[in-house]
Design an enzyme around this catalytic site. Structure first.
Site, short mmCIF file in Angstrom:
data_model
loop_
_atom_site.label_atom_id
_atom_site.label_comp_id
_atom_site.label_asym_id
_atom_site.label_seq_id
_atom_site.Cartn_x
_atom_site.Cartn_y
_atom_site.Cartn_z
N ALA A 99 0.86 -1.19 0.00
CA ALA A 99 0.00 0.00 0.00
C ALA A 99 0.89 1.24 0.00
O ALA A 99 2.01 1.21 0.52
CB ALA A 99 -0.88 -0.01 1.24
N GLY B 121 0.72 -5.07 0.72
CA GLY B 121 -0.33 -5.24 -0.29
C GLY B 121 0.16 -5.92 -1.56
O GLY B 121 -0.63 -6.54 -2.27
N GLU C 96 4.05 -5.07 7.86
CA GLU C 96 3.20 -4.02 8.42
C GLU C 96 3.49 -3.71 9.89
O GLU C 96 3.38 -2.56 10.32
CB GLU C 96 1.71 -4.40 8.25
CG GLU C 96 1.17 -4.19 6.85
CD GLU C 96 1.40 -5.37 5.91
OE1 GLU C 96 2.20 -6.26 6.25
OE2 GLU C 96 0.79 -5.39 4.84
N1 CAA Z 1 4.52 3.33 -0.36
C1 CAA Z 1 4.92 4.49 -0.91
N2 CAA Z 1 6.14 4.70 -1.43
C2 CAA Z 1 6.98 3.65 -1.43
C3 CAA Z 1 6.65 2.42 -0.89
C4 CAA Z 1 5.34 2.26 -0.34
N3 CAA Z 1 4.90 1.10 0.17
N4 CAA Z 1 7.70 1.58 -1.01
C5 CAA Z 1 8.66 2.28 -1.62
N5 CAA Z 1 8.24 3.53 -1.87
C6 CAA Z 1 8.98 4.61 -2.53
C7 CAA Z 1 10.02 5.21 -1.58
O1 CAA Z 1 9.43 6.15 -0.73
C8 CAA Z 1 10.99 5.80 -2.57
O2 CAA Z 1 10.45 7.00 -3.05
P1 CAA Z 1 11.38 8.35 -3.05
O3 CAA Z 1 12.47 8.03 -4.02
O4 CAA Z 1 10.43 9.40 -3.54
O5 CAA Z 1 11.86 8.51 -1.65
C9 CAA Z 1 10.97 4.81 -3.74
O6 CAA Z 1 9.75 4.07 -3.61
C10 CAA Z 1 12.11 3.79 -3.71
O7 CAA Z 1 12.09 3.16 -2.44
P2 CAA Z 1 13.38 3.06 -1.49
O8 CAA Z 1 14.27 4.23 -1.72
O9 CAA Z 1 12.91 2.81 -0.10
O10 CAA Z 1 14.06 1.76 -2.11
P3 CAA Z 1 15.01 0.75 -1.35
O11 CAA Z 1 15.57 -0.15 -2.41
O12 CAA Z 1 15.96 1.45 -0.48
O13 CAA Z 1 14.04 -0.12 -0.42
C11 CAA Z 1 12.07 -1.38 0.12
C12 CAA Z 1 13.07 -0.94 -0.98
C13 CAA Z 1 12.80 -2.29 1.13
C14 CAA Z 1 10.97 -2.17 -0.56
C15 CAA Z 1 11.52 -0.14 0.84
O14 CAA Z 1 11.08 0.79 -0.14
C16 CAA Z 1 10.37 -0.41 1.75
O15 CAA Z 1 10.58 -0.93 2.84
N6 CAA Z 1 9.14 -0.06 1.34
C17 CAA Z 1 7.95 -0.19 2.14
C18 CAA Z 1 7.49 -1.64 2.19
C19 CAA Z 1 6.31 -1.78 3.12
O16 CAA Z 1 6.38 -1.49 4.30
N7 CAA Z 1 5.15 -2.25 2.58
C20 CAA Z 1 3.94 -2.41 3.34
C21 CAA Z 1 3.06 -1.21 3.15
S1 CAA Z 1 1.65 -1.21 4.23
C22 CAA Z 1 0.57 -2.28 3.48
O17 CAA Z 1 0.79 -2.78 2.40
C23 CAA Z 1 -0.68 -2.53 4.24
C24 CAA Z 1 -1.59 -3.53 3.65
O18 CAA Z 1 -1.75 -4.62 4.10
C25 CAA Z 1 -2.37 -3.19 2.47
#
Ligand code: CAA
Length: 257
Positions: free
Chosen positions: A64, A109, A132
């Site tokens: 998400a 998600g 999460e």
């Molecule tokens: N939402 C919004 N933006 C996201 C995102 C997310 N879930 N995941 C990555 N991005 C964005 C980052 O903010 C970044 O944008 P900027 O360049 O503008 O800062 C871009 O994508 C690249 O990401 P990273 O710089 O973080 O890339 P990385 O290689 O260093 O790390 C990653 C990759 C480990 C996947 C890391 O991005 C991360 O941990 N992302 C979040 C994952 C997460 O927590 N997902 C669960 C979301 S909650 C959910 O899904 C609830 C549900 O059940 C529906």
């Protein structure tokens, strides 16, 4: 562009999450578009499976859109979870199977979308997770319900409560994915789908619906469903053709009828 929906020349629908700059994170707008795309595919009579993947070489989908999740009312939060659940549930109602081609991160998600598909293939660099808890949240698009059905309760609890990553080889070992694909993932997806889409689509649909009932039905009800759906399959022209071909020692020619 946030999603692309195309038809491949060999008869598959291909849905690509196309927001690589945010690792294909699911904004509410993208979720709605995915729902509309699934509905559109349901109306296509000339495709035999739906393949879903993510644009770029880093992520299938990072979950998400966290930036959108903040500062929402509880009502909006609940509606958001219900929207994601409803969109992914539409994959179950598609008359054709769906295959997630997981080409990198599948978090939150994103993992939940992959789990809602009928099958999952992953490249060796794929990483799954329901992280999460690290955000002070729990999965909201079906993860707490589908993960234990795929890998068992103890493993699902451990993955969800630690928020840890699950690499592709472990995902294959524990049954979270069907297979890890070496080489070109798209080609592997087509080859995988080709192994079942040569059979009768209405018959495959009966098989899929019967198996899906197993997870949420007491045995005696599930067996009744199986009796009903096996009778439905038996009534198809393709069943007549399949059995006749066996007796006549020839290859069957299924017509999806
Ligand atoms: N939402 C919004 N933006 C996201 C995102 C997310 N879930 N995941 C990555 N991005 C964005 C980052 O903010 C970044 O944008 P900027 O360049 O503008 O800062 C871009 O994508 C690249 O990401 P990273 O710089 O973080 O890339 P990385 O290689 O260093 O790390 C990653 C990759 C480990 C996947 C890391 O991005 C991360 O941990 N992302 C979040 C994952 C997460 O927590 N997902 C669960 C979301 S909650 C959910 O899904 C609830 C549900 O059940 C529906």
């Amino acid at each position: 562009m946030t999603i692309d929906l195309t038809k491949t020349e060999d008869g598959y629908a291909l849905l690509t999450l196309n927001r690589p700059e945010a690792l294909n994170a699911l904004s509410f707008d993208i979720l709605r578009r995915i729902g509309a795309a699934i509905d559109e595919v349901a109306g296509w009579r000339d495709v035999r499976a739906l393949l879903i993947t993510g644009a770029g070489d880093k992520a299938f989908c990072a979950g998400a859109d966290i930036k959108e999740l903040r500062n929402r009312s509880l009502t909006d939060q609940k509606r958001g979870a219900e929207l994601g659940q409803a969109v992914f549930a539409r994959l179950d109602r598609l008359p054709i199977a769906s295959v997630a081609l997981v080409n990198g991160y599948a978090f939150g998600g994103g993992a939940e979308l992959a789990m809602a598909c009928t099958f999952r293939l992953a490249s060796p660099n794929a990483v799954f997770g329901l992280p999460e808890v690290k955000l002070g949240l729990i999965p909201g698009y079906g993860g707490t319900q589908r993960l234990p059905r795929l890998v068992g309760e103890a493993r699902a609890l451990e993955i969800i409560m630690t928020g840890r990553n699950v690499a592709a080889d472990e995902a294959e070992r524990i049954g979270l994915i069907n297979a890890m694909a070496q080489g070109d993932l798209m080609q592997a997806g087509r080859d995988f789908a080709g192994r079942f889409t040569r059979y009768s689509l209405p018959v495959l649909d009966c098989a899929r619906r019967a198996v899906q009932r197993a997870a949420d039905t007491p045995l005696h009800e599930g067996l009744q469903t199986e009796a009903d759906l096996s009778t439905l399959a038996y009534r198809t022209r393709d069943a007549e053709e399949g059995m006749a071909a066996f007796e006549e020692k020839r290859k069957p020619e299924f017509r999806d009828e």
